[in-house]
Design a protein around this motif. Structure first.
Motif, PDB file in Angstrom:
ATOM      1  N   CYS A   1       1.018  -1.531  -0.182  1.00 48.78           N
ATOM      2  CA  CYS A   1      -0.152  -0.325  -0.381  1.00 48.78           C
ATOM      3  C   CYS A   1       0.581   1.694   0.144  1.00 48.78           C
ATOM      4  CB  CYS A   1      -1.114  -0.004   1.042  1.00 48.78           C
ATOM      5  SG  CYS A   1      -2.391  -1.382   1.200  1.00 48.78           S
ATOM      6  N   ARG A   2       1.910   1.729   1.117  1.00 48.23           N
ATOM      7  CA  ARG A   2       3.216   1.927   0.678  1.00 48.23           C
ATOM      8  C   ARG A   2       3.450   2.164  -0.230  1.00 48.23           C
ATOM      9  NH1 ARG A   2       4.004   0.137   5.965  1.00 48.23           N
ATOM     10  NH2 ARG A   2       5.880  -1.087   5.141  1.00 48.23           N
ATOM     11  N   LYS A   3       4.213   1.345  -1.399  1.00 45.96           N
ATOM     12  CA  LYS A   3       4.698   1.662  -2.623  1.00 45.96           C
ATOM     13  C   LYS A   3       3.718   1.949  -3.609  1.00 45.96           C
ATOM     14  CE  LYS A   3       8.253  -2.465  -2.117  1.00 45.96           C
ATOM     15  NZ  LYS A   3       8.315  -3.719  -2.963  1.00 45.96           N
ATOM     16  N   LEU A   4       2.517   1.383  -3.022  1.00 48.09           N
ATOM     17  CA  LEU A   4       1.779   2.155  -4.305  1.00 48.09           C
ATOM     18  C   LEU A   4       0.553   3.284  -4.147  1.00 48.09           C
ATOM     19  CD1 LEU A   4       1.973  -0.474  -4.992  1.00 48.09           C
ATOM     20  CD2 LEU A   4       0.228  -0.911  -6.226  1.00 48.09           C
ATOM     21  N   ASN A   5       0.705   3.844  -3.040  1.00 52.41           N
ATOM     22  CA  ASN A   5       0.651   4.860  -2.543  1.00 52.41           C
ATOM     23  C   ASN A   5      -1.188   5.325  -2.456  1.00 52.41           C
ATOM     24  OD1 ASN A   5       0.295   7.440  -1.799  1.00 52.41           O
ATOM     25  ND2 ASN A   5      -0.028   8.438  -3.598  1.00 52.41           N
ATOM     26  N   VAL A   6      -1.194   3.843  -1.617  1.00 57.37           N
ATOM     27  CA  VAL A   6      -2.952   3.363  -1.231  1.00 57.37           C
ATOM     28  C   VAL A   6      -3.798   4.261  -0.421  1.00 57.37           C
ATOM     29  CG1 VAL A   6      -4.481   1.655  -1.041  1.00 57.37           C
ATOM     30  CG2 VAL A   6      -2.706   0.709  -2.300  1.00 57.37           C
ATOM     31  N   LYS A   7      -4.179   4.917  -0.773  1.00 58.50           N
ATOM     32  CA  LYS A   7      -5.169   6.360   0.868  1.00 58.50           C
ATOM     33  C   LYS A   7      -5.948   6.009   1.051  1.00 58.50           C
ATOM     34  CE  LYS A   7      -3.367  10.208  -2.887  1.00 58.50           C
ATOM     35  NZ  LYS A   7      -4.216  11.549  -3.723  1.00 58.50           N
ATOM     36  N   ALA A   8      -5.721   5.405   2.588  1.00 56.28           N
ATOM     37  CA  ALA A   8      -7.016   4.860   2.955  1.00 56.28           C
ATOM     38  C   ALA A   8      -6.263   4.773   4.371  1.00 56.28           C
ATOM     39  CB  ALA A   8      -6.620   3.286   2.618  1.00 56.28           C
ATOM     40  N   SER A   9      -7.711   4.743   5.211  1.00 57.84           N
ATOM     41  CA  SER A   9      -6.650   4.725   6.782  1.00 57.84           C
ATOM     42  C   SER A   9      -6.308   3.761   7.658  1.00 57.84           C
ATOM     43  CB  SER A   9      -8.097   4.865   7.794  1.00 57.84           C
ATOM     44  OG  SER A   9      -8.894   3.981   7.854  1.00 57.84           O
ATOM     45  N   SER A  10      -6.416   2.299   6.982  1.00 61.12           N
ATOM     46  CA  SER A  10      -6.157   1.298   7.637  1.00 61.12           C
ATOM     47  C   SER A  10      -5.969   0.261   6.162  1.00 61.12           C
ATOM     48  CB  SER A  10      -5.597   0.935   8.709  1.00 61.12           C
ATOM     49  OG  SER A  10      -7.347   0.591   8.741  1.00 61.12           O
ATOM     50  N   VAL A  11      -5.088  -0.741   6.638  1.00 59.80           N
ATOM     51  CA  VAL A  11      -5.561  -1.686   5.427  1.00 59.80           C
ATOM     52  C   VAL A  11      -6.986  -3.047   5.675  1.00 59.80           C
ATOM     53  CG1 VAL A  11      -2.747  -1.907   4.451  1.00 59.80           C
ATOM     54  CG2 VAL A  11      -3.636  -3.222   7.051  1.00 59.80           C
ATOM     55  N   THR A  12      -6.950  -2.111   7.059  1.00 57.83           N
ATOM     56  CA  THR A  12      -8.361  -3.407   7.085  1.00 57.83           C
ATOM     57  C   THR A  12      -9.445  -2.459   6.462  1.00 57.83           C
ATOM     58  OG1 THR A  12      -8.562  -1.620   9.309  1.00 57.83           O
ATOM     59  CG2 THR A  12      -7.062  -4.263   9.488  1.00 57.83           C
ATOM     60  N   GLN A  13      -9.282  -1.563   6.054  1.00 61.77           N
ATOM     61  CA  GLN A  13     -10.616  -0.630   5.941  1.00 61.77           C
ATOM     62  C   GLN A  13     -11.001  -1.625   4.526  1.00 61.77           C
ATOM     63  OE1 GLN A  13     -10.293   3.498   4.364  1.00 61.77           O
ATOM     64  NE2 GLN A  13     -11.874   3.910   3.255  1.00 61.77           N
ATOM     65  N   SER A  14     -12.822  -1.056   4.946  1.00 60.43           N
ATOM     66  CA  SER A  14     -13.265  -1.945   2.839  1.00 60.43           C
ATOM     67  C   SER A  14     -13.178  -1.241   1.813  1.00 60.43           C
ATOM     68  CB  SER A  14     -14.692  -1.860   3.487  1.00 60.43           C
ATOM     69  OG  SER A  14     -15.566  -2.654   2.745  1.00 60.43           O
ATOM     70  N   THR A  15     -12.568  -1.852   1.303  1.00 59.82           N
ATOM     71  CA  THR A  15     -12.236  -2.241   0.209  1.00 59.82           C
ATOM     72  C   THR A  15     -12.899  -0.814  -0.957  1.00 59.82           C
ATOM     73  OG1 THR A  15     -10.869  -4.015  -0.209  1.00 59.82           O
ATOM     74  CG2 THR A  15     -10.997  -2.794  -2.389  1.00 59.82           C
ATOM     75  N   GLY A  16     -14.674  -1.996  -0.252  1.00 56.41           N
ATOM     76  CA  GLY A  16     -15.797  -0.762  -1.126  1.00 56.41           C
ATOM     77  C   GLY A  16     -15.875   0.348  -1.172  1.00 56.41           C
ATOM     78  N   ASN A  17     -14.852   1.233  -0.034  1.00 62.99           N
ATOM     79  CA  ASN A  17     -15.288   2.619   0.935  1.00 62.99           C
ATOM     80  C   ASN A  17     -14.299   3.296  -0.225  1.00 62.99           C
ATOM     81  OD1 ASN A  17     -17.627   1.861   1.882  1.00 62.99           O
ATOM     82  ND2 ASN A  17     -16.529   1.912   4.220  1.00 62.99           N
ATOM     83  N   LEU A  18     -13.008   2.815  -0.645  1.00 67.02           N
ATOM     84  CA  LEU A  18     -11.904   3.385  -1.742  1.00 67.02           C
ATOM     85  C   LEU A  18     -12.527   3.902  -3.004  1.00 67.02           C
ATOM     86  CD1 LEU A  18      -9.069   0.950  -1.295  1.00 67.02           C
ATOM     87  CD2 LEU A  18     -10.166   3.201   0.260  1.00 67.02           C
ATOM     88  N   SER A  19     -12.103   4.930  -3.107  1.00 72.56           N
ATOM     89  CA  SER A  19     -12.236   5.691  -4.787  1.00 72.56           C
ATOM     90  C   SER A  19     -11.927   4.574  -5.749  1.00 72.56           C
ATOM     91  CB  SER A  19     -11.525   6.926  -4.410  1.00 72.56           C
ATOM     92  OG  SER A  19      -9.579   6.671  -4.826  1.00 72.56           O
ATOM     93  N   GLY A  20     -12.206   5.394  -7.354  1.00 72.71           N
ATOM     94  CA  GLY A  20     -12.183   4.240  -8.151  1.00 72.71           C
ATOM     95  C   GLY A  20     -10.435   3.974  -7.764  1.00 72.71           C
ATOM     96  N   GLY A  21      -9.516   5.205  -8.206  1.00 70.34           N
ATOM     97  CA  GLY A  21      -8.464   4.769  -8.042  1.00 70.34           C
ATOM     98  C   GLY A  21      -7.651   4.037  -7.302  1.00 70.34           C
TER      99      GLY A  21
END
Length: 511
Positions: free
Chosen positions: A392-412
């Motif tokens: 997630c750090r390598k790809l700059n995934v913007k999320a509160s944590s890795v336990t966050q639901s994937t469905g709540n992320l933006s499309g990017g």
């Protein structure tokens, strides 16, 4: 005096730990097409969900004024009674029901509690005529294409006597012809007195049909542009969306590919449900180490079918031909075999086939990689967390944590999660099918940088995209596919929109 049909004042919407909308203001004039643009996560869909009652009054701050009257919508039915209809990016149609049943679902044409089928069919035909769709109202939704399904959604909205139509990424999954038809329809509806609010990442479409353009960034209103009088360009819109000028749409690459590492020879595939219909015919191609090879072609040319059939025969039947990797002929019978041989496939449909939206980021990334985080068939949860956080750090995934639901992320960010799970698998060959579909210009650039970095690391990339500028901008070499055949091969220097189309036209003449 401004003829305002809709005004949203100081709309603020908070989710746990996130302010999705921060005092957003929007004014929409009657009988216009008003575009709403911004990066993924800017707040566009959230704002429209507030307007339509998906997020009811009391869950947000601010005011909604419709025809000068303050509205407090408790649910979608309240906004529909006012003449507001929303069509979401994920269509809300039931595949097993007919077109007519879908159009009037929840709004049945009934007498004394009994559906009047004659009236239903008659009025369905009238609604279909309004969107220029000549289909049998009795046909099941699953038997028509996605472009026609989008028109059925609009017909459904029009059947409710609306004055404002909200469309969230209506052309994201459509081919060029269907997209043009839909935009032409919006212009017709405008003449008939219907106001449209259009959310889209396709700036060329916005520029073509919108009267005004409101830009959101980080949950705030940046500006509203008059597309008819202001000097509005794609560059200006992009600057408003991302907060900076983007002089380069694609990262600069100085790449010298290595030796040939992957070859497909004499590849033939028949349709998954029709054994007599050949979809891929004698296709042969190769990829070098560190090379990005683009696959260009019109919709229906067979690019996705080719990719999925190579990826462990995930699509098709009666598949024949050779796959050679590093000089060795591979025997691949299923997806697991393909992954074990270092071949992965990023699907064009991340929501349906690429992710488990109700599960966490961590589980989505680790799912194809359980062997690497397990011992004696037991998952090391500590290692799973460390590894997935690292990607997630390598790809700059913007999320509160890795336990966050994937469905709540933006499309990017969802797309980055799909890439992360396959990069974690340590592949040599990555097949990327529409890797930037439905994401904004800023997130696209980040994805392009990830792809370029993978190529620099020596990975071999097969890039499929319906956006020809994307294929031209990212590829070292391009294969043109037409009617399931290789219609031409172009070097980066030879490749242009004209040369690609010439290959397709020449191939069609030879058929």
């Amino acid at each position: 005096m401004e003829n305002i049909i809709l005004e949203m004042r100081d709309i603020t919407k908070r989710f746990p730990g996130v302010c999705a909308l921060d005092h957003v203001n929007l004014k929409v004039k009657k009988n216009q097409i008003h575009a709403l643009v911004g990066e993924n996560g800017a707040g566009k869909s959230t704002l429209m969900n507030v307007l339509s009652g998906v997020w009811p009054f009391g869950t947000y701050e601010g005011k909604i004024l419709f025809d000068g009257e303050e509205c407090r919508f408790r649910d979608i039915s309240d906004s529909e009674k006012k003449g507001i209809a929303i069509i979401h990016q994920e269509l809300a149609l039931i595949p097993e029901l007919s077109i007519a049943e879908n159009i009037f679902l929840g709004n049945e044409r009934a007498r004394r509690g009994v559906v009047d089928w004659n009236r239903t069919v008659k009025e369905a035909k009238k609604a279909l005529e309004a969107v220029h769709l000549q289909e049998d109202p009795g046909m099941k939704i699953k038997n028509i294409g996605i472009g026609k399904q989008q028109l059925v959604e609009i017909a459904k909205a029009l059947s409710r006597d609306i004055s404002v139509l909200i469309l969230d990424e209506p052309t994201a999954a459509l081919n060029e012809t269907d997209s043009e038809n839909l935009l032409d329809l919006l212009l017709e509806l405008k003449k008939e007195g219907i106001t449209s609010i259009l959310i889209s990442h396709k700036l060329n479409e916005i520029s073509a049909v919108a009267d005004e353009i409101t830009i959101l960034r980080d949950g705030k209103t940046i500006e509203t542009l008059d597309n008819r009088s202001d000097e509005v360009s794609e560059e200006r819109i992009i600057k408003g969306m991302v907060g900076r000028k983007m002089s380069d749409r694609y990262p600069k690459r100085e790449n010298t590919p290595g030796e040939i590492c992957f070859e497909v020879k004499n590849w033939n595939v028949y349709h998954q449900r029709d054994a007599g219909r050949q979809v891929i015919r004698d296709v042969s191609f190769y990829v070098r180490k560190g090379e990005i090879v683009g696959f260009a072609g019109l919709m229906g040319a067979g690019r996705t079918e080719l990719a999925m059939s190579i990826f462990g025969k995930a699509w098709g039947q009666k598949i024949s031909g050779e796959i050679i990797k590093d000089g060795r002929r591979l025997k691949i019978n299923n997806v697991s075999d393909a992954i074990d041989e270092g071949i992965v496939y990023v699907t064009e449909d991340r929501k349906e086939a690429g992710l488990i939206l109700i599960d966490s980021i961590m589980h989505n990334i680790s799912l194809p990689n359980l062997k690497s985080i397990s011992e004696n068939m037991i998952i090391d949860e500590g290692k799973e967390g460390r590894e997935t956080r690292n990607y997630c750090r390598k790809l700059n995934v913007k999320a509160s944590s890795v336990t966050q639901s994937t469905g709540n992320l933006s499309g990017g960010n969802q797309q980055k999660v799909v890439l992360a799970k396959w990069i974690m698998a340590g592949p040599d060959i990555l097949i990327l099918d529409e890797p930037t579909r439905g994401i904004d210009i800023g997130a696209k650039y980040e994805i392009y940088c990830i792809i370029s970095r993978l190529a620099k690391e020596g990975k071999s990339i097969l890039l499929i995209s319906s956006e020809l500028p994307e294929v031209l901008g990212m590829s070292d070499r391009i294969y043109v596919i037409s009617e399931g055949r290789i219609a031409g091969e172009l070097s980066k220097e030879e490749a242009s929109q004209e040369s690609v189309m010439k290959c397709i036209m020449r191939s069609n003449r030879e058929e």
